[in-house]
Design an enzyme around this catalytic site. Sequence first.
Site, PDB file in Angstrom:
ATOM      1  N   CYS A 176       0.882  -1.187   0.000  1.00  0.00           N
ATOM      2  CA  CYS A 176       0.000   0.000   0.000  1.00  0.00           C
ATOM      3  C   CYS A 176       0.907   1.220   0.000  1.00  0.00           C
ATOM      4  CB  CYS A 176      -0.922  -0.013   1.215  1.00  0.00           C
ATOM      5  SG  CYS A 176      -1.832  -1.567   1.448  1.00  0.00           S
ATOM      6  N   GLY A 181       6.313   7.824   1.005  1.00  0.00           N
ATOM      7  CA  GLY A 181       7.225   8.195   2.086  1.00  0.00           C
ATOM      8  C   GLY A 181       7.971   6.998   2.648  1.00  0.00           C
ATOM      9  N   CYS A 302      -1.950   3.764  11.051  1.00  0.00           N
ATOM     10  CA  CYS A 302      -1.888   5.053  11.740  1.00  0.00           C
ATOM     11  C   CYS A 302      -3.162   5.250  12.569  1.00  0.00           C
ATOM     12  CB  CYS A 302      -1.687   6.198  10.756  1.00  0.00           C
ATOM     13  SG  CYS A 302      -2.913   6.269   9.425  1.00  0.00           S
TER      14      CYS A 302
END
Length: 360
Positions: A176, A181, A302
Amino acid sequence: MRRQGRKNRRIFGNGVTILGLVLVVALLAIVIFVRGNTLQKQNKNYLAMEESLEDELSKEEMREKKLEDRRVYSKTKEYVMEEAREIFPSLNIAPHLSARIQNPEMSIEEAKILLQEEGVTVQPSKLSPRAVIVEEGDLLGSKAFKDGMVTVQDESSSLVAQVGKLQPGDKVLDTCAAPGGKTTHFASYLVSEEGGLVEALDLHENKLRKIHQNAKRLGVEDRIHTHALDARKVGELFKEESFDAVFVDAPCSGLGLMRRKPDIKYTKNSEDLTNLTKIQLEILSSIATMVKKGGKLIYSTCTINKGENEEVVRNFLEGHPEFELQPIEEFGCTMENPMLTILPHEYHTDGFFIARMVRK
């Protein structure tokens, strides 16, 4: 990692219900503290977003939303009352800007001096040994940023690649990947001449362009291949046992990001969270055979919702006994508590979760 940072970390087990705080949390006003020109602009956007959302909803709709907020926030009920009192008020504090050092061979001190020469004042992160906190200056306008020496990334997010303990010649699957980043961080540890490569997946072709942009700026284009593909269909593209490390930074509720995205409490509901756990487990189950024997499977989110974190991992392990948890000891985990949870108030970072599994 400093001893103090490790001492301060608490990996949370089962707590007590905090339903009494739930409604208070949903009603908390977003209090933004302005610090620096960049953060000031961000804060105004957060407030405008809150006001816009409330203007669009009728009083009756707002009441329904607040009831739904209670159900969403109840997903964090496992945390003990004392911790909950710290978690939720901390979400009203504006996030600081942090940056990750791209080159693994560059020290924190070297990066600090380099940025200082351009008028950017930074301090070492107390959480991540590869990150700094920006105190003053224009990081995005700096030569160090434009030349790919540093990149913007939350401290907690920068732990994922470090947990992978990648070797120069590793074959890596990033399921994913966008916007890239973490992908570019994985690639920083690899050497293309030794066969090191990241196969990066995302559902949408247009999002893959962002990965390429970041990879070019950070100097790791030669170590990243991208594919527009649902991670649950990974078997259509790769053979089994093709990868030394597989990373699943799963789609999640984002409850750890509420200080950056206050609209989450208006747009997420309990049904969303239930559907997400199904998707998360489906992705893990679909990519399990891609991991080589002895290889690593890193699952991260997250969110601070244990239903999407520990419970998903335990459900996966129940169905895949060929995997076992490996404690993330380098960041304070133990055999009793092998998975890493970073809560938003501990370091004023995003809330984050990481589990490391190894295929037997």
